[in-house]
Scaffold this motif. Structure first.
Motif, mmCIF file in Angstrom:
data_model
loop_
_atom_site.group_PDB
_atom_site.id
_atom_site.type_symbol
_atom_site.label_atom_id
_atom_site.label_comp_id
_atom_site.label_asym_id
_atom_site.label_seq_id
_atom_site.Cartn_x
_atom_site.Cartn_y
_atom_site.Cartn_z
ATOM 1 N N SER A 83 -26.530 61.024 19.826
ATOM 2 C CA SER A 83 -25.395 60.495 20.588
ATOM 3 C C SER A 83 -24.966 61.462 21.682
ATOM 4 O O SER A 83 -24.626 61.046 22.797
ATOM 5 N N GLN A 84 -24.986 62.745 21.377
ATOM 6 C CA GLN A 84 -24.609 63.746 22.378
ATOM 7 C C GLN A 84 -25.585 63.723 23.555
ATOM 8 O O GLN A 84 -25.180 63.781 24.714
ATOM 9 N N LEU A 85 -26.879 63.613 23.261
ATOM 10 C CA LEU A 85 -27.874 63.514 24.335
ATOM 11 C C LEU A 85 -27.667 62.232 25.146
ATOM 12 O O LEU A 85 -27.757 62.253 26.378
ATOM 13 N N ALA A 86 -27.393 61.136 24.459
ATOM 14 C CA ALA A 86 -27.191 59.861 25.147
ATOM 15 C C ALA A 86 -25.969 59.923 26.069
ATOM 16 O O ALA A 86 -25.998 59.386 27.181
ATOM 17 N N ARG A 87 -24.906 60.573 25.610
ATOM 18 C CA ARG A 87 -23.710 60.697 26.451
ATOM 19 C C ARG A 87 -23.989 61.530 27.697
ATOM 20 O O ARG A 87 -23.404 61.307 28.748
ATOM 21 N N SER A 88 -24.876 62.492 27.583
ATOM 22 C CA SER A 88 -25.162 63.374 28.715
ATOM 23 C C SER A 88 -26.223 62.794 29.647
ATOM 24 O O SER A 88 -26.436 63.310 30.741
ATOM 25 N N ALA A 89 -26.889 61.730 29.236
ATOM 26 C CA ALA A 89 -27.953 61.132 30.045
ATOM 27 C C ALA A 89 -27.369 60.315 31.197
ATOM 28 O O ALA A 89 -26.307 59.712 31.067
ATOM 29 N N ASP A 90 -28.068 60.336 32.310
ATOM 30 C CA ASP A 90 -27.705 59.522 33.469
ATOM 31 C C ASP A 90 -28.828 58.539 33.736
ATOM 32 O O ASP A 90 -29.988 58.793 33.415
ATOM 33 N N GLU A 91 -28.478 57.424 34.345
ATOM 34 C CA GLU A 91 -29.482 56.427 34.687
ATOM 35 C C GLU A 91 -29.597 56.322 36.201
ATOM 36 O O GLU A 91 -28.589 56.281 36.901
ATOM 37 N N PHE A 92 -30.837 56.327 36.676
ATOM 38 C CA PHE A 92 -31.118 56.255 38.101
ATOM 39 C C PHE A 92 -32.058 55.099 38.370
ATOM 40 O O PHE A 92 -32.920 54.792 37.549
ATOM 41 N N SER A 93 -31.898 54.477 39.528
ATOM 42 C CA SER A 93 -32.793 53.410 39.955
ATOM 43 C C SER A 93 -33.712 53.952 41.041
ATOM 44 O O SER A 93 -33.309 54.786 41.843
#
Length: 181
Positions: A66-76
């Motif tokens: 969950s901590q990794l998921a919160r820190s992840a960003d999504e780019f197109s």
């Protein structure tokens, strides 16, 4: 959002990365901002499921995922746009959430990647040079997990380090079997 005649977004969208309280425009470090479209397309629970599906993270506790998921960003990314370039320093791993990409090593196509494919995960461990170039085959989006975010999780718990060592040992054994039978 500004779209061109083909319906493609031509300017980045503002978003709130990592649950931050103020909007910011983000792009991968070292890349021009106008080449990337920022979009929080997946919910935290979706990003958590995506991160949990990465083989390298199998065995991590739910709170670490969950901590990794919160820190992840999504780019197109646009069609034919490079995501990473062979020889550049690695500072993140990526998961394709939409679209397809091609992997090139020394200018030669090695394979294609589909949604759910992960690349660049070894750079989370050593920040070493990229061993291949990855170029989008289509318009798509990717989830990016930075080395600094990964290091924070790794530093927070010895359980994470042990889980990663088990995964790396399994991958090494697999590579050994593939090479030597």
């Amino acid at each position: 959002i500004v779209a061109n005649g083909a319906g493609r977004v031509t300017r980045p969208m503002w978003h709130l990365p990592n649950g931050a309280g103020t909007p910011c425009l983000s792009a991968p470090p070292g890349r021009p901002w106008n080449a990337y479209l920022c979009a929080m397309q997946h919910s935290l629970s979706d990003r958590t499921a995506i991160v949990a599906s990465i083989p390298m993270f199998a065995g991590l506790r739910k709170k670490d995922v969950s901590q990794l998921a919160r820190s992840a960003d999504e780019f197109s990314y646009e069609h034919r746009q490079p995501v990473v370039v062979q020889g550049e320093a690695g500072d993140a791993c990526y998961v394709i959430t939409d679209g397809t990409a091609a992997v090139y090593r020394n200018g030669r196509k090695v394979t294609d990647l589909a949604p759910g494919s992960v690349f660049g995960e070894m750079s989370l461990l050593d920040g070493g040079e990229r061993t291949a170039t990855v170029v989008m085959n289509s318009y798509g989006s990717l989830l990016r997990i930075s080395k600094s975010a990964f290091d924070k999780v790794l530093d927070s718990s010895p359980v994470v380090g042990k889980a990663l060592l088990r995964q790396l040992a399994a991958r090494l054994r697999e590579a050994d079997r593939a090479l030597y039978g």
